[in-house]
Design an enzyme around this catalytic site. Structure first.
Site, mmCIF file in Angstrom:
data_model
loop_
_atom_site.group_PDB
_atom_site.id
_atom_site.type_symbol
_atom_site.label_atom_id
_atom_site.label_comp_id
_atom_site.label_asym_id
_atom_site.label_seq_id
_atom_site.Cartn_x
_atom_site.Cartn_y
_atom_site.Cartn_z
ATOM 1 N N GLU A 17 -44.619 -48.413 3.728
ATOM 2 C CA GLU A 17 -44.338 -47.948 5.076
ATOM 3 C C GLU A 17 -42.843 -47.703 5.231
ATOM 4 O OE1 GLU A 17 -47.886 -50.002 7.718
ATOM 5 O OE2 GLU A 17 -45.854 -50.778 7.899
ATOM 6 N N CYS A 18 -42.475 -46.496 5.605
ATOM 7 C CA CYS A 18 -41.102 -46.123 5.955
ATOM 8 C C CYS A 18 -40.118 -46.426 4.817
ATOM 9 C CB CYS A 18 -40.685 -46.789 7.254
ATOM 10 S SG CYS A 18 -39.303 -45.957 8.080
#
Length: 793
Positions: free
Chosen positions: A326-327
């Site tokens: 994530e990210c």
């Protein structure tokens, strides 16, 4: 709940300080944060000694907010909830949904308002009255006056405020929190975080009525809800070993929800943290990888330097180890981040931008993936200042606002979107099922790449210091070292032997200065003889307190290593494979005050146009061009050794073309002021008498003719080698140097070594992986042996 009329009032200071003060008073305290924020809960954890947790109706649904509060507060004497933004500020266009007021109403939590009164007096009363009356479902039970000034003004405000004033907190600059491009600096990145929180507790305890606050907390009615239970959401299978899920942590990856790890544990996994800045490999037994959010852009250089872990992670993703990113995790898996080589597990480059992406969307799964099924919807949030090119793969992870985003497969899910798995527990269940079904890990928990099966050698402890001569030892057929394979000319042998007649006196570099100056039509003051290019790189690293030194990669790693050894933080700029490893001047940051570039570049063999290299020059910037192999090109095209330009120096080495690596002879030529400053930091007599003699001899007209002949010979040999590679269907980068960068495939390096053939491993060059090897140009009969070995498989 500690809330405020607007952001910037001091909620975090008061909330974290209150948690620490209550804990110091002997209470067990749980800390909570309204909204998706990861950073404040880190300070809450320091203050309470318990995990910081989030309460967000958008991320988890209204029905889970109270159960999550009860779960996090289980066994605590008091729960402190820090609000977000202004008390009634929520999702735009959603009538305050997911606001602090919304969470206070869902959990029936009394609210204490923190108001910055540094620029107000009686108006505070009107402000508080409006906040308290706006929503009947929200009970404002007190006010804390923050950044208070004179006693007279405090008395005036206290008379004007309806709810009780529970504290008057003066300004204290010692406890302000540093910020960066996405807000506060995470607690794990601040060496003094624990002391800051301790001071906050002391500060709040001295200026807030803790007994009155606890009395307000006791007024909260009981909740008609049961505590959230991760075991009920993701029940573990029966008995059996617990597969390891490696979770990135440390200073770089600080953004993840505590409930995610609790769900994975409940689902039968063993969660093991690893630090991408410190650990050289994934945890032993890894069968799944979770890479959360954080600030990899701040540590990009350090992450890129940990090449062993990057190689192992890349191999894990490619071999089908279930991986969620994530990210920040997505950026870590990319090919590059701000020019720094990352894992290369997803085909994209990431760069910092001026634009902040901040949204609270609903995302749709466009297909079946590791975590999702086609058409499923989740709620999440994005918060970053980077952009990815391309922004998604052939199989995107999500569609967000109708736009594809991220990369997905049956074993990979990587995107910018943060999802709170407590709100979508099926994601945790599917990930855990995939982990349990993944193949058993190799012994010692290392992928083939990390064990050396791909490279044929043990992982290199210091990749930037690795050199090809190590690979050619032990009687190997040598394609690893870029030294001309023929003997030295008779005139050079005579010069070297003659230099020993003067070994009883200290060496004098002046003859070498004059010879080099004549060769390039320069002044002697523009020349500095050095003990090879390696000494020159060290001198440049020590020359100035460089603010932002840049090394263009892939290239010879010595300048990067020298700069790091001198205490500098290097910004690598990668020449991408997709562009033929050509240099894009626009990729070099404008604030770079030192730029080092090879020409022709080792190991790619690319010759950059002189106009492109010249275009790097700027006022206040030093451009260093490593022309160590320029004398192996007929006519020395694109050389800048003869050009007078401020802030430009060229490095030359005589060791390769003239087969004298043991002599260590080279020189710097260029900007006279820079050369003079380099001479000041050079160790006296570092250039030996044989090196001086070799330099003088190699600058003669006789040497010039022989150099041209050797360069033409290299060209013929290279043409034959490239033709052989092309005929065998083996990929390579067209070269102008006495070596060729070959994409032979992972495992070829080891296989060739097993047959007694040494080629230079390329995975120690930033920007390259174990599928590449560098092959020194050799005579046709020798090159045919290599081609035959490659074709034989």
């Amino acid at each position: 709940m500690v809330a405020a009329p607007m952001t910037g009032q001091g909620k975090t200071t008061v909330a974290a300080g209150l948690m620490a003060a209550l804990r110091d008073a002997g209470l067990s305290v749980s800390g909570h944060k309204v909204g998706p924020d990861y950073i404040d809960p880190g300070y809450h954890a320091l203050a309470t000694g318990r995990p910081g947790r989030n309460l967000d109706p958008h991320l988890v649904g209204e029905e889970r907010v109270a159960p999550l509060l009860l779960h996090g507060a289980r066994g605590a004497d008091a729960a402190v909830v820090e609000g977000v933004m202004g008390l009634h500020d929520g999702r735009i266009g959603a009538d305050g949904f997911a606001s602090s007021a919304h969470v206070a109403a869902l959990t029936r939590t009394p609210v204490v308002l923190v108001v910055d009164v540094s620029r107000m007096s009686r108006s505070v009363g009107a402000l508080v009255a409006g906040m308290a009356a706006y929503d009947p479902a929200v009970e404002v039970v007190g006010v804390i006056l923050n950044k208070a000034g004179s006693a007279r003004n405090v008395a005036e405000i206290t008379r004007a405020v309806g709810p009780p004033v529970l504290g008057v907190v003066p300004r204290d600059e010692r406890i302000t929190s540093p910020s960066r491009h996405l807000g506060l600096v995470p607690a794990s990145e601040r060496e003094d975080s624990a002391r800051v929180v301790e001071r906050l507790g002391e500060h709040i305890a001295g200026h807030v009525d803790l007994d009155a606050l606890l009395e307000a907390a006791r007024s909260a009615p009981a909740l008609d809800a049961r505590p959230w239970d991760p075991a009920a959401e993701a029940a573990a299978p029966g008995t059996g070993p617990r597969p390891v899920v490696a979770v990135a942590g440390g200073r770089t990856f600080t953004f993840r929800y505590t409930e995610t790890e609790e769900l994975l544990t409940a689902a039968g996994c063993e969660v093991v943290a690893f630090d991408p800045l410190e650990d050289t490999g994934l945890p032993a037994g890894t069968r799944g990888v979770y890479l959360g959010g954080g600030f990899p852009e701040v540590y990009a250089g350090e992450l890129a330097a940990n090449r062993g872990l990057l190689a192992e992670l890349r191999e894990a993703v490619r071999s089908g180890v279930p991986t969620v990113a994530e990210c920040a995790g997505l950026l870590y898996l990319a090919d590059a981040l701000d020019g720094h080589a990352m894992a290369g597990a997803v085909p994209a480059d990431a760069r910092m931008t001026e634009r902040l992406t901040l949204r609270y969307p609903e995302a749709v799964s466009p297909g079946d993936t590791l975590l999702t099924r086609a058409g499923e919807r989740v709620t999440g949030h994005e918060f970053h200042r980077t952009a990815l090119t391309p922004g998604h793969g052939d199989r995107p992870a999500w569609e967000v606002d109708g736009t594809p985003e991220g990369f997905a497969s049956p074993t990979l899910h990587a995107s910018y979107l943060h999802v709170h798995w407590a709100g979508h527990p099926k994601l945790a269940r599917r990930f855990a099922e995939a982990v349990r079904g993944a193949p058993a890990p190799a012994p010692a928990g290392r992928s083939p790449a990390a064990r050396g099966a791909v490279t044929g050698t043990r992982p290199v402890a210091d990749p930037l210091r690795h050199h090809g001569d190590v690979e050619a030892r032990g009687g190997m057929l040598d394609f690893a070292v870029n030294v001309y394979p023929g003997g030295r000319p008779a005139w050079l042998e005579r010069a070297l032997r003659g230099s020993l007649d003067h070994a009883d006196v200290y060496p004098d570099p002046a003859p070498a200065c004059e010879a080099v100056a004549r060769r390039h039509a320069r002044r002697p003051a523009e020349v500095l003889p050095t003990a090879g290019a390696a000494e020159a790189f060290t001198l440049i690293a020590r020359l100035r307190p460089w603010r932002r030194p840049v090394v263009v990669h892939p290239q010879f790693t010595e300048p990067h290593a020298a700069l790091e050894q001198a205490g500098h933080s290097v910004t690598p700029v990668l020449c991408p494979e997709g562009g033929g490893f050509a240099l894009d001047p626009a990729a070099v940051p404008e604030d770079a005050d030192l730029v080092v570039v090879g020409n022709p570049t080792n190991p790619t063999g690319v010759l950059h146009p002189a106009s492109v290299v010249r275009g790097l020059c700027r006022p206040g910037r030093l451009v260093v061009v490593d022309e160590a192999f320029m004398d192996a090109l007929p006519g020395e095209p694109e050389s800048l050794a003869g050009e007078r330009r401020g802030g430009l120096v060229v490095l030359r080495s005589l060791t390769k073309h003239w087969s004298v690596p043991g002599i260590r002879a080279g020189y710097v030529i260029g900007d006279e002021a820079v050369v003079r400053d380099l001479a000041r930091v050079q160790t006296p007599w570092s250039v030996s008498a044989p090196a001086v003699a070799a330099t003088v001899a190699c600058m003669s007209a006789e040497a010039g003719a022989e150099a041209e002949r050797r360069a033409e010979e290299f060209g013929d040999w290279r043409t034959g080698l490239e033709a052989g590679l092309r005929g065998a269907g083996i990929g390579f980068v067209p070269s102008r140097a006495p070596f060729v960068l070959v994409k032979a495939g992972e495992g070829v390096h080891a296989r060739l070594r097993g047959q007694g053939i040494a080629v230079r491993r390329a995975d120690t060059f930033p920007g390259l992986d174990a599928s590449w090897v560098r092959v020194a140009v050799r005579p046709p009969e020798t090159a045919r042996k290599l081609i035959a070995a490659l074709v034989a498989g």
